[in-house]
Design an enzyme around this catalytic site. Structure first.
Site, PDB file in Angstrom:
ATOM      1  N   HIS A 162       0.816  -1.214   0.000  1.00 25.82           N
ATOM      2  CA  HIS A 162       0.000   0.000   0.000  1.00 25.82           C
ATOM      3  C   HIS A 162       0.857   1.276   0.000  1.00 25.82           C
ATOM      4  CE1 HIS A 162      -3.479   2.389   0.451  1.00 25.82           C
ATOM      5  NE2 HIS A 162      -4.165   1.638   1.276  1.00 25.82           N
ATOM      6  N   THR A 222      -4.744  10.900   0.284  1.00 22.87           N
ATOM      7  CA  THR A 222      -6.012  10.698   0.985  1.00 22.87           C
ATOM      8  C   THR A 222      -6.187  11.672   2.146  1.00 22.87           C
ATOM      9  OG1 THR A 222      -5.033   9.084   2.516  1.00 22.87           O
ATOM     10  CG2 THR A 222      -6.048   8.220   0.486  1.00 22.87           C
TER      11      THR A 222
END
Length: 570
Positions: free
Chosen positions: A285, A410
């Protein structure tokens, strides 16, 4: 954004990168006001007043100084958060990132042309791999379409990280090695790595200037499979990537260079093909978020479906070099470490409860018809389900995308609002009228939609608070009281969210990740026109949580919510 004047009429994947706006630093007053709002569901009046005083003191004192320093940092960087986020969220972690951080899925599980079928593993793997290579080639030639949100161009830099990227373990901090280049930038690696039965093989995907075809990839994979099935298993070095990070780094230092054994957990993108022809993806990730992966998966699925899951080109196989096995010299100490890594990995993953279900009563079409934002609908259902299962509000992390800014990744939408809690209480109160419940639900919807828009516009507060905390750390200052206050942790701050959630798009793809905390859940979902697909995870060892129960309760909440809107229209 002013559209760049093009020399050619074709838009190029990365052409707008230099024109994207910098990530803003929100005003301190606004961030702290939003933070105070977010902690209310978890505090009584006395606790809230105490937190309010702490926030006020922070705003007028150390917080003001830290904010000024953060603004100074932002003047010299197009994205003031980028390096910090990569380090704090990923590279500094010492736990097993393969287990706790990696993304599982998405991959095209194609009902129409690829149902599970023994004996199809290599045939499908070579077709899928070819389509992935075509996407790599499109990125190299900058022909992947620029993504947009409404009319705004989105940052495409994460697509550079899908290929030729790997995380390298370090003793105190990992690092990212990245070798992808576009054609105009120069050569970049074009080899494929195949893990099978504890062994590692490599072969080039380009031969004499052109890409291998599926029949040629079939030849290579068949050779690897035959070799592995006729000889003893290899040492399974990949298992070491599932270790706690410092341990993995130390093992490397003892002479090892480059899951367990078919998952190299530090690789940016891996696809896994099972014996029955189904497939999955497994990704580190650190270098990118799920949406880049979903875009690539959407491309491959579309092309596979258009061709009925078959290869319709030439069956000619050139005389290409056979795959080369990468043979590692391992002493007994390394062999023992691999054994410990596998044992530890299996012990940890055996504690995972993961349920994957499809809710088929309705999906995006009906929700849009009822004028309900589909993602907000699912988020409020999760809130209601958690409240029903646990009798209290659940602090929740929902991923929002900040890709309209340069190298944006994000921000956190804190779905557990006071509006959501008031509505949940009304749903559980038999004396409440349908009208009142509906009014409260609409208020909760409005609140959530505003929060998501704020977060996507660089007006969230979680990353801002993190930035202020890291400035204090870099200055050698004590941790400000705001971060030591119980309200900070209780509301999810510091990575303590009980619900870790994300929409994996309005596509066929659904991925999964594990809970952030021992007593929490991972809840990931995709919303199709006619259904909602969900993956929910929890830890079996926690007596409080049960992924199966939460998932079923969420589905019941879907029904309750849609009934509420329909009843109000009668």
């Amino acid at each position: 954004m002013q559209k760049q004047v093009l020399e050619s009429s074709e838009e190029r994947t990365f052409q707008y990168q230099d024109f994207l706006p910098s990530l803003p630093v929100p005003p301190l007053d606004e961030s702290l006001s939003k933070y105070l709002d977010s902690v209310k569901p978890f505090l009584n009046q006395e606790e809230y007043q105490r937190t309010e005083a702490i926030v006020k003191k922070f705003k007028n004192g150390i917080g003001k100084e830290l904010h000024e320093k953060l603004l100074e940092r932002a003047k010299t960087r197009r994205n003031w958060l980028e390096d910090w986020w990569l380090n704090v969220a990923y590279l500094d972690l010492r736990i097993s990132t393969q287990i706790h951080c990696n993304m599982g899925g998405p991959c095209p599980y194609i009902e129409h042309c690829w149902p599970p079928k023994e004996g199809t593993q290599i045939e499908r793997a070579c077709i899928y791999t070819w389509h992935i290579l075509k996407f790599w080639d499109l990125l190299r030639t900058e022909k992947v379409p620029v993504e947009r949100s409404l009319d705004e161009v989105l940052d495409m830099s994460q697509f550079r990280m899908l290929f030729c990227t790997c995380k390298i373990p370090g003793v105190t901090r990992d690092s990212i090695s990245h070798y992808f280049k576009t054609e105009t930038e120069g050569e970049c690696p074009s080899h494929l790595i195949v893990l099978c039965r504890g062994r590692v093989f490599a072969f080039d995907a380009i031969h004499e200037g052109s890409m291998l075809t599926p029949p040629e990839i079939f030849r290579q994979l068949t050779h690897i499979q035959k070799t592995c099935h006729s000889e003893p298993d290899g040492p399974g070095l990949a298992a070491l990537t599932s270790c706690e990070r410092t341990k993995w780094a130390e093992v490397t230092r003892m002479g090892l260079t480059g899951d367990p054994t078919v998952r190299w957990g530090d690789k940016s993108y891996s696809s896994i093909f099972f014996s029955n022809g189904t497939c999955s993806a497994f990704c580190d990730h650190s270098p990118f978020d799920a949406m880049a992966l979903i875009s690539m998966s959407h491309y491959t699925e579309k092309n596979i479906l258009e061709n009925g899951g078959k290869w319709k080109g030439s069956g000619t196989v050139r005389d290409i070099p056979w795959p080369e096995e990468l043979v590692f010299t391992v002493d007994q100490k390394i062999v023992n470490e691999i054994g410990y890594a596998k044992e530890s990995y299996y012990k940890k993953v055996s504690d995972v409860q993961l349920v994957s279900y499809a809710f088929t009563s309705f999906g995006k079409t009906l929700l849009r018809k009822q004028k309900l934002h589909p993602d907000t609908f699912v988020q409020l259902a999760i809130q209601l389900a958690y409240y029903k299962c646990h009798g209290r509000p659940g602090c929740c992390y929902e991923t929002a995308m900040t890709r309209r800014f340069y190298h944006g990744r994000t921000e956190t939408v804190r779905s557990c609002t006071m509006e959501a809690v008031e509505w949940c209480k009304s749903m559980l109160d038999p004396s409440e009228s349908t009208y009142q419940r509906l009014q409260l639900m609409h208020k909760a919807f409005v609140k959530h939609n505003i929060m998501r828009r704020d977060c996507e516009s660089g007006k969230g507060f979680d990353r801002h608070l993190l930035g202020l905390q890291l400035i204090a750390q870099e200055q050698g200052l004590p941790v400000p009281e705001l971060y030591r206050d119980n309200a900070f942790t209780a509301s999810g701050g510091g990575g303590n969210f009980v619900l870790s959630t994300s929409l994996t798009g309005y596509t066929r793809f659904s991925g999964c990740a594990l809970p952030m905390v021992d007593h929490g859940y991972g809840f990931f979902y995709s919303i199709r026109d006619d259904r909602i697909l969900t993956n929910c995870s929890s830890w079996k060892s926690c007596p409080e949580t049960d992924a199966e129960v939460l998932c079923r309760t969420v589905y019941q909440c879907f029904q309750d919510m849609i009934q509420l809107t329909i009843a109000a229209q009668l």
